[in-house]
Design a protein around this motif. Structure first.
Motif, PDB file in Angstrom:
ATOM      1  N   GLU A 130      67.960 -29.368   9.643  1.00 14.69           N
ATOM      2  CA  GLU A 130      69.428 -29.460   9.730  1.00 14.69           C
ATOM      3  C   GLU A 130      70.082 -28.753   8.543  1.00 14.69           C
ATOM      4  OE1 GLU A 130      71.537 -30.552  12.059  1.00 14.69           O
ATOM      5  OE2 GLU A 130      69.869 -31.044  13.381  1.00 14.69           O
ATOM      6  N   ILE A 131      69.496 -28.912   7.365  1.00 15.11           N
ATOM      7  CA  ILE A 131      70.024 -28.244   6.162  1.00 15.11           C
ATOM      8  C   ILE A 131      69.903 -26.728   6.315  1.00 15.11           C
ATOM      9  CG2 ILE A 131      69.627 -27.899   3.682  1.00 15.11           C
ATOM     10  CD1 ILE A 131      68.752 -30.961   3.691  1.00 15.11           C
ATOM     11  N   GLN A 132      68.807 -26.272   6.908  1.00 12.44           N
ATOM     12  CA  GLN A 132      68.640 -24.838   7.136  1.00 12.44           C
ATOM     13  C   GLN A 132      69.697 -24.314   8.103  1.00 12.44           C
ATOM     14  OE1 GLN A 132      64.391 -25.024   8.161  1.00 12.44           O
ATOM     15  NE2 GLN A 132      64.108 -23.431   6.616  1.00 12.44           N
ATOM     16  N   VAL A 133      70.006 -25.061   9.144  1.00 12.12           N
ATOM     17  CA  VAL A 133      71.047 -24.644  10.086  1.00 12.12           C
ATOM     18  C   VAL A 133      72.380 -24.532   9.352  1.00 12.12           C
ATOM     19  CG1 VAL A 133      72.398 -25.348  12.108  1.00 12.12           C
ATOM     20  CG2 VAL A 133      69.895 -25.547  12.138  1.00 12.12           C
ATOM     21  N   LEU A 134      72.711 -25.542   8.538  1.00 11.19           N
ATOM     22  CA  LEU A 134      73.956 -25.510   7.769  1.00 11.19           C
ATOM     23  C   LEU A 134      73.992 -24.315   6.821  1.00 11.19           C
ATOM     24  CD1 LEU A 134      74.305 -29.295   6.862  1.00 11.19           C
ATOM     25  CD2 LEU A 134      75.763 -27.998   8.434  1.00 11.19           C
ATOM     26  N   SER A 135      72.821 -23.895   6.354  1.00 13.07           N
ATOM     27  CA  SER A 135      72.712 -22.787   5.399  1.00 13.07           C
ATOM     28  C   SER A 135      72.675 -21.424   6.079  1.00 13.07           C
ATOM     29  CB  SER A 135      71.457 -22.965   4.539  1.00 13.07           C
ATOM     30  OG  SER A 135      71.487 -24.207   3.866  1.00 13.07           O
ATOM     31  N   GLY A 136      72.776 -21.400   7.407  1.00 16.65           N
ATOM     32  CA  GLY A 136      72.816 -20.140   8.135  1.00 16.65           C
ATOM     33  C   GLY A 136      71.474 -19.667   8.649  1.00 16.65           C
ATOM     34  N   TYR A 137      70.461 -20.504   8.597  1.00 20.35           N
ATOM     35  CA  TYR A 137      69.148 -20.146   9.109  1.00 20.35           C
ATOM     36  C   TYR A 137      68.921 -20.806  10.462  1.00 20.35           C
ATOM     37  CZ  TYR A 137      68.049 -18.272   4.545  1.00 20.35           C
ATOM     38  OH  TYR A 137      68.053 -17.523   3.405  1.00 20.35           O
ATOM     39  N   ILE A 138      67.838 -20.409  11.093  1.00 22.06           N
ATOM     40  CA  ILE A 138      67.386 -20.941  12.379  1.00 22.06           C
ATOM     41  C   ILE A 138      68.242 -20.418  13.534  1.00 22.06           C
ATOM     42  CG2 ILE A 138      66.870 -22.991  13.756  1.00 22.06           C
ATOM     43  CD1 ILE A 138      66.079 -24.426  11.233  1.00 22.06           C
ATOM     44  N   VAL A 166      74.310 -37.122   9.512  1.00 17.84           N
ATOM     45  CA  VAL A 166      73.272 -37.422  10.495  1.00 17.84           C
ATOM     46  C   VAL A 166      72.743 -38.830  10.246  1.00 17.84           C
ATOM     47  CG1 VAL A 166      72.571 -35.005  10.800  1.00 17.84           C
ATOM     48  CG2 VAL A 166      71.406 -36.409   9.112  1.00 17.84           C
ATOM     49  N   GLU A 167      72.347 -39.468  11.324  1.00 20.32           N
ATOM     50  CA  GLU A 167      71.795 -40.820  11.221  1.00 20.32           C
ATOM     51  C   GLU A 167      70.281 -40.749  11.348  1.00 20.32           C
ATOM     52  OE1 GLU A 167      72.005 -45.197  13.403  1.00 20.32           O
ATOM     53  OE2 GLU A 167      73.354 -43.603  14.042  1.00 20.32           O
ATOM     54  N   VAL A 168      69.588 -41.498  10.510  1.00 19.92           N
ATOM     55  CA  VAL A 168      68.137 -41.601  10.601  1.00 19.92           C
ATOM     56  C   VAL A 168      67.850 -42.882  11.392  1.00 19.92           C
ATOM     57  CG1 VAL A 168      65.960 -41.736   9.330  1.00 19.92           C
ATOM     58  CG2 VAL A 168      67.838 -40.365   8.419  1.00 19.92           C
ATOM     59  N   SER A 169      67.534 -42.704  12.665  1.00 19.90           N
ATOM     60  CA  SER A 169      67.422 -43.821  13.611  1.00 19.90           C
ATOM     61  C   SER A 169      66.443 -44.903  13.163  1.00 19.90           C
ATOM     62  CB  SER A 169      67.003 -43.303  14.988  1.00 19.90           C
ATOM     63  OG  SER A 169      67.927 -42.365  15.456  1.00 19.90           O
ATOM     64  N   ARG A 170      65.271 -44.505  12.715  1.00 22.33           N
ATOM     65  CA  ARG A 170      64.256 -45.491  12.309  1.00 22.33           C
ATOM     66  C   ARG A 170      64.782 -46.375  11.189  1.00 22.33           C
ATOM     67  NH1 ARG A 170      60.831 -46.014   8.143  1.00 22.33           N
ATOM     68  NH2 ARG A 170      61.489 -44.007   7.325  1.00 22.33           N
ATOM     69  N   LEU A 171      65.428 -45.765  10.211  1.00 21.80           N
ATOM     70  CA  LEU A 171      65.964 -46.546   9.092  1.00 21.80           C
ATOM     71  C   LEU A 171      67.120 -47.443   9.540  1.00 21.80           C
ATOM     72  CD1 LEU A 171      65.891 -43.890   6.224  1.00 21.80           C
ATOM     73  CD2 LEU A 171      64.309 -45.783   6.612  1.00 21.80           C
ATOM     74  N   SER A 172      67.930 -46.952  10.468  1.00 18.16           N
ATOM     75  CA  SER A 172      69.039 -47.758  10.988  1.00 18.16           C
ATOM     76  C   SER A 172      68.508 -48.999  11.695  1.00 18.16           C
ATOM     77  CB  SER A 172      69.894 -46.942  11.958  1.00 18.16           C
ATOM     78  OG  SER A 172      70.538 -45.889  11.284  1.00 18.16           O
ATOM     79  N   GLU A 173      67.457 -48.823  12.479  1.00 18.72           N
ATOM     80  CA  GLU A 173      66.854 -49.969  13.172  1.00 18.72           C
ATOM     81  C   GLU A 173      66.311 -50.983  12.173  1.00 18.72           C
ATOM     82  OE1 GLU A 173      63.978 -48.793  16.137  1.00 18.72           O
ATOM     83  OE2 GLU A 173      65.346 -47.274  16.941  1.00 18.72           O
ATOM     84  N   LEU A 174      65.642 -50.498  11.146  1.00 20.78           N
ATOM     85  CA  LEU A 174      65.076 -51.394  10.134  1.00 20.78           C
ATOM     86  C   LEU A 174      66.151 -52.084   9.303  1.00 20.78           C
ATOM     87  CD1 LEU A 174      62.084 -49.199   8.895  1.00 20.78           C
ATOM     88  CD2 LEU A 174      61.941 -51.314  10.230  1.00 20.78           C
ATOM     89  N   ALA A 175      67.212 -51.358   8.973  1.00 21.83           N
ATOM     90  CA  ALA A 175      68.272 -51.900   8.121  1.00 21.83           C
ATOM     91  C   ALA A 175      69.267 -52.752   8.909  1.00 21.83           C
ATOM     92  CB  ALA A 175      69.011 -50.758   7.419  1.00 21.83           C
ATOM     93  N   GLY A 176      69.305 -52.587  10.229  1.00 20.80           N
ATOM     94  CA  GLY A 176      70.261 -53.333  11.034  1.00 20.80           C
ATOM     95  C   GLY A 176      71.678 -52.787  10.929  1.00 20.80           C
ATOM     96  N   ALA A 177      71.803 -51.593  10.400  1.00 21.29           N
ATOM     97  CA  ALA A 177      73.100 -50.924  10.254  1.00 21.29           C
ATOM     98  C   ALA A 177      72.832 -49.426  10.204  1.00 21.29           C
ATOM     99  CB  ALA A 177      73.803 -51.382   8.979  1.00 21.29           C
ATOM    100  N   PRO A 178      73.814 -48.608  10.580  1.00 16.10           N
ATOM    101  CA  PRO A 178      73.591 -47.158  10.555  1.00 16.10           C
ATOM    102  C   PRO A 178      73.256 -46.646   9.148  1.00 16.10           C
ATOM    103  CG  PRO A 178      75.604 -47.688  11.753  1.00 16.10           C
ATOM    104  CD  PRO A 178      75.144 -48.954  11.091  1.00 16.10           C
ATOM    105  N   VAL A 179      72.174 -45.914   9.061  1.00 16.81           N
ATOM    106  CA  VAL A 179      71.793 -45.253   7.815  1.00 16.81           C
ATOM    107  C   VAL A 179      72.135 -43.772   8.017  1.00 16.81           C
ATOM    108  CG1 VAL A 179      69.922 -44.679   6.228  1.00 16.81           C
ATOM    109  CG2 VAL A 179      69.979 -46.933   7.339  1.00 16.81           C
ATOM    110  N   VAL A 180      73.241 -43.370   7.407  1.00 17.91           N
ATOM    111  CA  VAL A 180      73.796 -42.033   7.620  1.00 17.91           C
ATOM    112  C   VAL A 180      73.648 -41.205   6.353  1.00 17.91           C
ATOM    113  CG1 VAL A 180      75.883 -40.742   8.195  1.00 17.91           C
ATOM    114  CG2 VAL A 180      75.420 -42.938   9.330  1.00 17.91           C
ATOM    115  N   PHE A 181      73.102 -40.012   6.525  1.00 20.19           N
ATOM    116  CA  PHE A 181      72.935 -39.074   5.429  1.00 20.19           C
ATOM    117  C   PHE A 181      74.002 -37.989   5.554  1.00 20.19           C
ATOM    118  CE2 PHE A 181      69.178 -41.323   5.223  1.00 20.19           C
ATOM    119  CZ  PHE A 181      68.227 -40.820   4.356  1.00 20.19           C
TER     120      PHE A 181
END
Length: 132
Positions: free
Chosen positions: A114-122, A30-45
């Motif tokens: 998002e982590i909860q979804v991956l873990s089978g919750y939500i 997933v990309e954290v949009s705010r950090l990508s804008e600040l860094a000038g490059a995609p910040v992907v977790f």
């Protein structure tokens, strides 16, 4: 009479194609949009599902601390425990400090969701069985 052979749930669960979810954890980038804008490059977790034990560990925390602990355990990249984050002069001495120093409260909550979804919750993981 039906010639269909009924397969038991046990037989189905023992099939080799069913993964051991303790070893095959779902991941998502997933990309954290705010950090990508600040860094000038995609910040992907890279997020990873939590094991049963990790979920219980997070749930034992006070409600207000669960999301940040979930992010700590569920981030495969970046690894928040990396010593590079430590900056005592800026008050960053623990992995939780590192998370709080880089992410907003809303971003922490969204990553944890998002982590909860991956873990089978939500999402609903069980289906109703109709009497038949």
């Amino acid at each position: 009479m039906s010639d269909e052979k009924t397969v038991s749930t046990l037989d189905l669960l023992l099939r080799p194609e069913l993964p051991d979810v303790r070893r095959t954890l779902a991941e998502k980038k997933v990309e954290v949009s705010r950090l990508s804008e600040l860094a000038g490059a995609p910040v992907v977790f890279t997020l990873r599902a939590l094991t049963y034990e990790q979920v219980r560990s997070v749930q034992e925390r006070p409600r207000g601390e669960q999301a940040i602990h979930g992010v700590l355990l569920g981030c495969a990249d970046p690894l928040w425990k990396d010593k590079s984050f430590v900056d005592a002069g800026k008050g960053i001495v623990t992995p939780l400090d590192a998370i709080k120093s880089r992410l907003t409260a809303g971003e922490i909550d969204e990553l944890y969701a998002e982590i909860q979804v991956l873990s089978g919750y939500i999402v609903r993981t069980l289906a109703d069985v109709k009497n038949g």
